[in-house]
Design an enzyme around this catalytic site. Structure first.
Site, PDB file in Angstrom:
ATOM      1  N   GLY A 199      39.238  35.387  37.703  1.00 38.92           N
ATOM      2  CA  GLY A 199      39.982  36.553  36.814  1.00 38.92           C
ATOM      3  C   GLY A 199      39.035  37.453  35.862  1.00 38.92           C
ATOM      4  O   GLY A 199      39.280  38.369  35.361  1.00 38.92           O
ATOM      5  N   ASP A 200      37.691  36.288  35.826  1.00 38.58           N
ATOM      6  CA  ASP A 200      37.463  37.465  34.616  1.00 38.58           C
ATOM      7  C   ASP A 200      36.719  37.933  35.644  1.00 38.58           C
ATOM      8  O   ASP A 200      36.124  38.880  33.993  1.00 38.58           O
ATOM      9  CB  ASP A 200      36.228  35.308  34.182  1.00 38.58           C
TER      10      ASP A 200
END
Length: 303
Positions: A248-249
């Site tokens: 996600g990052d």
């Protein structure tokens, strides 16, 4: 300049073992130590993509020194506020099931918080600030209201990678991007999402509450970008998931870097999906060659 703010960074200690037996001595097959924290992951992927950026937040002790040295070695500018207690260590156990043991983080004084506020208050309309992850318990996530407000008053854009109420609180500041996953979106509205049409419907509610762009990541089912003008679906890419922690990052980094450069939401989505997918299929955050290879596999359709 893109800044990333990680209020509670970490050293991520990755332990690999076939199976964990509780109450017994377990001998690992291998281990690694990485600088960690959601904002720091964003900084690392931005640098991999060639975007200069500055990482800030709070660090302390020998673990903080390890983290700062690692960022500098990677060519990332580190401009952290130094605190009295050690930066935390998070243990990530990769066995038959993934298990995480996360440290609490250091105490942050009012003076140290004021130093960070002073740094952020000097930004300008040429800057974009990525806020990601939870704050140390001594501050609580409500501190983000102060920090985001300060950045917006300086004229900078903000990207907010939060969950739940912290995400909702950030929407009044009109973030450039928010990126809940489908399960987080369900939790926010207390619903069960039955398909992409449902995802788009509730993502648009996030837009009406203030966000400029919303990406809903759906793991193996693809990703959906909703803008004021349209919705775009990125089809899933097949592969073996090795690392769900930083995916996600990585997606946030890919989208933010490309959007700041070109203001093209479709290209930004493609790079976000490429980065997130490549990291999911890697042991650590993805390398540039693999990201580029994955980018060519991304298929986006307008809904």
């Amino acid at each position: 300049m893109i800044y990333t703010v990680t209020l509670n960074p970490s050293i991520d200690y990755i332990v690999r073992i076939d199976k964990v037996t509780i109450g017994s001595v377990n001998r690992m097959d291998s281990d690694d130590k990485f600088v960690g924290g959601k904002g720091i992951n964003v900084s690392r992927v931005l640098k991999t993509l060639g975007y200069d950026n500055t990482a800030t937040g709070f660090i302390g002790g020998f673990t903080g020194n390890f983290l700062e040295d690692g960022l500098i070695e990677a060519g990332i500018k580190a401009d952290f506020i130094h605190v009295d207690q050690d930066t935390r260590i998070n243990v990530k156990i990769k066995a038959d099931q993934e298990t995480e043991i996360n440290g609490p983080g250091p105490q942050i004084s009012n003076q140290q918080l004021a130093e960070l506020e002073g740094l952020l208050g000097q930004l300008s309309a040429d800057d974009t600030v990525v806020f990601a992850g939870s704050a140390p318990s001594s501050l609580g996530n409500t501190v983000y209201k102060r920090l985001i407000s300060l950045v917006k008053e300086a004229g900078a854009q903000v990207v907010c990678d939060f969950e739940g109420q912290t995400l909702l609180d950030a929407l009044i500041y009109q973030p450039l991007l928010v990126k809940p996953n489908n399960h987080e979106l369900e939790a926010i509205f207390g619903v069960e999402l039955a398909g992409v049409a449902d995802v788009e419907r509730y993502a648009r509610q996030i837009l009406t509450m203030g966000a400029q762009n919303v990406i809903i990541s759906m793991a193996g089912d693809g990703a959906l970008l909703v803008t004021p003008d349209a919705a775009y679906f990125a089809k899933p890419i097949k592969g073996t998931v090795k690392n769900s922690v930083g995916a996600g990052d990585s997606m946030v980094a890919g989208f933010t870097g490309e959007f700041v450069k070109t203001a093209d939401p479709i290209e930004a989505l493609k790079w976000g999906v490429a980065c997130g997918t490549a990291t999911a299929f890697s042991d650590d955050l993805a390398e540039l060659d693999f990201i580029k290879e994955t980018y060519h596999k991304v298929e986006v359709e307008k809904l």
